[in-house]
Design an enzyme around this catalytic site. Structure first.
Site, PDB file in Angstrom:
ATOM      1  N   LYS A  65      -7.854  -1.479  11.051  1.00 12.05           N
ATOM      2  CA  LYS A  65      -7.171  -1.860   9.795  1.00 12.05           C
ATOM      3  C   LYS A  65      -5.949  -0.973   9.591  1.00 12.05           C
ATOM      4  O   LYS A  65      -4.885  -1.417   9.148  1.00 12.05           O
ATOM      5  CB  LYS A  65      -8.150  -1.759   8.620  1.00 12.05           C
TER       6      LYS A  65
ATOM      7  N   HIS B 172      -2.736  10.030   0.304  1.00 13.66           N
ATOM      8  CA  HIS B 172      -2.892   8.753  -0.399  1.00 13.66           C
ATOM      9  C   HIS B 172      -2.662   8.910  -1.884  1.00 13.66           C
ATOM     10  O   HIS B 172      -1.931   8.152  -2.496  1.00 13.66           O
ATOM     11  CB  HIS B 172      -4.327   8.244  -0.184  1.00 13.66           C
TER      12      HIS B 172
ATOM     13  N   GLU C 292       0.843  -1.213   0.000  1.00  8.31           N
ATOM     14  CA  GLU C 292       0.000   0.000   0.000  1.00  8.31           C
ATOM     15  C   GLU C 292       0.876   1.260   0.000  1.00  8.31           C
ATOM     16  O   GLU C 292       1.704   1.466   0.893  1.00  8.31           O
ATOM     17  CB  GLU C 292      -0.928  -0.010   1.222  1.00  8.31           C
TER      18      GLU C 292
ATOM     19  N   ASP D 255       4.184 -14.773  11.538  1.00 12.47           N
ATOM     20  CA  ASP D 255       2.928 -15.261  10.964  1.00 12.47           C
ATOM     21  C   ASP D 255       1.844 -14.178  11.095  1.00 12.47           C
ATOM     22  O   ASP D 255       1.226 -14.029  12.150  1.00 12.47           O
ATOM     23  CB  ASP D 255       2.545 -16.543  11.729  1.00 12.47           C
TER      24      ASP D 255
HETATM   25  C1  MEV Z   1      -6.072   2.811   4.872  1.00 19.77           C
HETATM   26  O1  MEV Z   1      -5.275   1.727   4.520  1.00 19.77           O
HETATM   27  C2  MEV Z   1      -6.163   2.937   6.377  1.00 19.77           C
HETATM   28  C3  MEV Z   1      -7.115   4.001   6.890  1.00 19.77           C
HETATM   29  O2  MEV Z   1      -8.428   3.814   6.338  1.00 19.77           O
HETATM   30  C4  MEV Z   1      -7.164   3.874   8.386  1.00 19.77           C
HETATM   31  C5  MEV Z   1      -8.215   4.738   9.069  1.00 19.77           C
HETATM   32  O3  MEV Z   1      -9.230   5.059   8.450  1.00 19.77           O
HETATM   33  O4  MEV Z   1      -7.996   5.028  10.260  1.00 19.77           O
HETATM   34  C6  MEV Z   1      -6.672   5.380   6.476  1.00 19.77           C
END
Ligand code: MEV
Length: 438
Positions: free
Chosen positions: A280, A393, A85, A296
């Site tokens: 995430k 991003h 990413e 792992d």
């Molecule tokens: C993207 O990989 C992760 C985010 O969505 C985490 C979040 O929203 O806190 C930017």
């Protein structure tokens, strides 16, 4: 639809590739070329990778990046991260730099106990079963002697074994619930070997038991396996500083930033849809280091998400507060990691990652990984509550778009310059490329 194949695992690598290329691709020659392109020309290195798994047909590359300037417990680290990413490494580096000027990260291993279970079915008297288990308990230790000898030398071993009555959840279901200390190894093989021996001992001792009746001796072992849920293998990572030291964004005051940041964390604490995405983002940092250090990541993911739901609702792993003008942001997570055994001794890049981190103990690696997760979360929340996530991003994603359109070096330079002042979006980049290609 392709035809089924029999004896595939026995084919040579060439034969496997031929079969795949000819049965799944419109252009078998092109498919073969791509698979070969990703082989390593060093035959020994390729063989090493071939043998990690069965049916290897090529290698699947992920970039290995580094995030420097991580100050953790007063020590400086450059953290290796394997991830696809675009924005993750940049975000980690930015958060590392930000906190290195504010005292750095603090991390502590709270405990490091691992768990394994022998699941079995027993249809007899409960008290007698407990009595029988108490009687044979020393045998679980003595009969695993040859397995635990080396681990004991390193200060680890079996901590305890207890009988758990699960019959309220499932008829006649019991467990031997065992706890382990596995020092610098993740311990999966060690734990599973111990458990399989416990199961054997349980079965054999039951056959000769004078406590159990003839029918009660017929204990049915269902399975013996470690648990990837390790709520007593916990590491805490934390950052804190005066609210007045947080300033670094000209568009927003410290107070407004802190308020929005804490609100964002509170939302993730109470709202599962947000909590999953919030966590995430934490896993972006955690998985990347776990992968780069040959651990792992599936086990880590499963265990952490179970922990996030331990109170019955899936919730945020991280928390934030302001007390007496001090902003604190922290997280406690379960992490079962190893720095010896498994891929750590085999994969040359994993060995390098370990050396880059100063060959840490498993406890030190737990601290580093937790910090990478917290840093990632901080970076994501900071962007989300100020500029929005897309700005950063899309800037990072620009290279992917340029690669997709085979942009030349000159085109790249022009595009990058142009988008220093314009908002990046897929269509805007394509339109600008078309314009300069006219
Ligand atoms: C993207 O990989 C992760 C985010 O969505 C985490 C979040 O929203 O806190 C930017």
């Amino acid at each position: 639809m392709t035809k089924a194949v029999s004896g595939f695992s026995k084919l040579s690598k060439e034969e496997k590739i031929n079969w795949i290329a000819n049965s799944h691709f419109l252009n078998p020659e092109e498919a073969t070329t791509i698979l070969r392109k990703y082989w390593n020309s060093d035959a020994d290195l390729q063989k090493l990778h071939d043998e990690f798994i069965e049916n290897t047909i090529s290698n699947f590359y992920l970039p290995l990046g580094v995030a420097p300037n991580f100050l953790i417990n007063g020590k400086n680290y450059t953290i290796p991260m394997a991830i696809e990413e675009s924005s993750v490494v940049a975000a980690a580096s930015k958060a590392a730099k930000f906190w290195s000027n504010r005292g750095g990260f603090k991390a502590t291993v709270i405990n490091s106990e691992k768990i394994g279970q022998v699941h079995f079915i027993y249809a007899g008297n409960k008290e007698k079963l407990q009595q029988f288990i108490n009687e044979i308990k020393p045998k679980f230790f003595s009969e695993t002697d040859s397995i635990t000898k080396n681990m004991q030398k390193r200060g680890g071993g079996i901590l305890d074994i207890e009988l758990r009555d699960k019959t309220a959840a499932l008829e006649n279901y019991y467990q031997l619930h065992a706890t382990f200390e596995t020092k610098d190894s993740m311990g999966a093989n060690f734990i599973n070997s111990c458990l399989e021996q416990f199961a054997k001992t349980l079965k054999e001792e039951a056959q000769k038991s004078t406590i159990l009746s003839e029918e009660e001796r017929d204990i049915q072992i269902v399975m013996s396996i470690l648990s990837n849920y390790v709520p007593n293998c916990i590491v805490r990572a934390e950052v804190s500083c005066l609210v007045s030291d947080l300033k670094e964004d000209k568009h927003i005051s410290q107070e407004e930033f802190v308020e929005k940041f804490i609100r964002a964390v509170q939302i993730a604490e109470v709202e599962p849809f947000r909590a999953v995405t919030h966590n995430k983002g934490i896993m972006n940092g955690i998985d990347a280091v776990v992968l780069a250090t040959g651990n792992d990541f599936r086990a880590v993911e499963a265990g952490i998400h179970a922990y996030a739901a331990r109170n019955g609702n899936y919730s945020s792993l991280s928390h934030a507060k302001v007390e007496n003008g001090v902003f604190t942001f922290w997280m406690e997570i379960p992490l079962a990691l190893g720095t010896v055994g498994g891929l750590t001794n085999l994969h040359p890049l994993v060995k390098m990652s370990m050396e880059m981190l100063g060959n840490p103990s498993a406890h030190e690696l737990m601290q580093i990984v937790a910090v990478a997760g917290l840093a990632q979360n901080f970076a994501a929340l900071r962007s989300l509550t100020t500029t929005g996530i897309q700005q950063g991003h899309m800037k990072m994603h620009l290279m992917n778009i340029l690669n997709q359109f085979n942009a030349s070096e000159t085109e790249r330079k022009l595009v990058v310059k142009h988008f220093e002042k314009h908002t990046v979006s897929h269509s805007a980049v394509v339109a600008y490329l078309e314009e300069i290609r006219k």
